[in-house]
Design a protein around this motif. Structure first.
Motif, short mmCIF file in Angstrom:
data_model
loop_
_atom_site.label_atom_id
_atom_site.label_comp_id
_atom_site.label_asym_id
_atom_site.label_seq_id
_atom_site.Cartn_x
_atom_site.Cartn_y
_atom_site.Cartn_z
N VAL A 140 47.39 34.87 42.06
CA VAL A 140 46.88 35.29 40.74
C VAL A 140 45.75 36.30 40.94
O VAL A 140 45.73 37.36 40.31
CB VAL A 140 46.38 34.07 39.93
CG1 VAL A 140 45.54 34.52 38.74
CG2 VAL A 140 47.56 33.23 39.45
N ASP A 141 44.83 35.97 41.82
CA ASP A 141 43.70 36.86 42.06
C ASP A 141 44.16 38.21 42.60
O ASP A 141 43.65 39.26 42.20
CB ASP A 141 42.71 36.21 43.03
CG ASP A 141 42.00 35.02 42.43
OD1 ASP A 141 42.11 34.82 41.20
OD2 ASP A 141 41.35 34.26 43.18
N ARG A 142 45.12 38.17 43.51
CA ARG A 142 45.65 39.43 44.06
C ARG A 142 46.34 40.25 42.98
O ARG A 142 46.15 41.47 42.89
CB ARG A 142 46.66 39.14 45.17
CG ARG A 142 46.05 38.86 46.53
CD ARG A 142 47.13 38.64 47.57
NE ARG A 142 48.01 39.79 47.73
CZ ARG A 142 49.22 39.75 48.30
NH1 ARG A 142 49.70 38.60 48.73
NH2 ARG A 142 49.94 40.85 48.42
N ALA A 143 47.13 39.59 42.15
CA ALA A 143 47.86 40.29 41.09
C ALA A 143 46.91 40.96 40.11
O ALA A 143 47.11 42.11 39.71
CB ALA A 143 48.80 39.33 40.35
N LEU A 144 45.86 40.23 39.73
CA LEU A 144 44.90 40.78 38.77
C LEU A 144 44.14 41.97 39.36
O LEU A 144 43.70 42.86 38.62
CB LEU A 144 43.91 39.70 38.34
CG LEU A 144 44.49 38.55 37.50
CD1 LEU A 144 43.43 37.48 37.24
CD2 LEU A 144 45.05 39.06 36.18
N ALA A 145 44.01 42.00 40.68
CA ALA A 145 43.29 43.10 41.34
C ALA A 145 44.17 44.31 41.62
O ALA A 145 43.66 45.38 41.97
CB ALA A 145 42.68 42.59 42.64
#
Length: 270
Positions: A140-145
């Motif tokens: 999730v964190d990677r996708a949002l970044a």
């Protein structure tokens, strides 16, 4: 639409429903007032879902239609081609939400690539919103970044009393994402759970309704699948239940990490 949720509550799931069965299911749900329909290219039922939508009196602007891109279509222009094919099968000019169904197994396709391509479908007007499904906290964190990732509105994940998915749910919500919970009835397992039945008796409800109310009270959009109009109606009524804190805690205690959707290409779960 419920507070703090960017998707209509509830939705109708269509996984495993085919042909005339899914047409009848979607038609019935729309008549009852459902406005959120969830499908996927992998379900192989988009054409039938589209027929039910076309036959309905509900205006397109009032509907929220979600589909998903399968992980085998994440490379190259596969995401865009998949969305265009879904639109053709559904007979729609645009989608309301397109999800990446599963993250690329073993990161075969870089996330930066397919999230950017997903956002291109939004920029091109093929979909109003974009999201992800079955992504872990780190993913999730990677996708949002990723470039375009700031437009992601939801992570659709498995949530039911036997898989509360608490850490991931709270992580997504802390990032401003709506959580969409699939398999909220644990493929019928909730019906046999004594704790849910005892609570249900006190509310003059069913165990299934209590399970749905528990998910919804956690600010999660539920997308139960149902082929019977009476069950669909009961699912709508479930969202009017207000469970007590004690009831919520009793249901929380049922969590045993019992994951149903766990294919061999799934990520390493939180």
């Amino acid at each position: 639409m419920s507070a703090n949720l960017s998707l209509p509550q509830p939705g109708l799931g269509t996984f495993r429903l085919q042909d005339d069965v899914v047409i009848a299911s979607v038609s019935s749900a729309l008549e009852l007032g459902y406005r959120h329909i969830d499908t996927a290219s992998f379900y192989n039922n988009e054409e039938a879902v589209g027929k039910a939508i076309a036959a309905s009196d509900v205006e397109r602007e009032s509907l929220f239609v979600t589909t998903k891109v399968w992980h085998e279509h994440l490379a190259g222009d596969g995401v865009i081609e998949s969305v265009k094919a879904s639109l053709q099968r559904l007979g729609l000019e645009y989608l309301d939400l397109v999800l990446i169904h599963w993250p690329s197994p073993h990161d075969e396709v870089p996330m930066e690539h397919y999230i950017a391509k997903l956002n291109e479908t939004r920029e091109a007007g093929l979909t109003r919103h974009i999201g992800i499904s079955n992504f872990t906290m780190a993913q999730v964190d990677r996708a949002l970044a990723c470039p375009g990732g700031e437009h992601i509105i939801t992570n659709q994940i498995e949530v039911h009393p036997f898989l509360a998915n608490k850490a991931l749910v709270e992580h997504c919500q802390s990032k401003g994402l709506t959580v969409t919970g699939y398999m909220p009835l644990a493929v019928g397992k909730v019906m046999q759970e004594p704790v849910l039945q005892e609570i249900a008796d006190r509310y003059q409800a069913t165990a299934a309704q209590v399970a749905l109310a528990w998910v919804a009270q956690r600010n999660i959009v539920v997308i139960p699948s149902s082929t019977k109009s009476s069950h669909q109606k009961a699912n709508l009524e479930a969202l009017e239940l207000q469970l007590s804190d004690a009831d919520m805690q009793a249901i929380n205690s049922l969590d045993c990490d019992d994951r149903i959707a766990n294919p061999d290409f799934a990520p390493s779960w939180d």
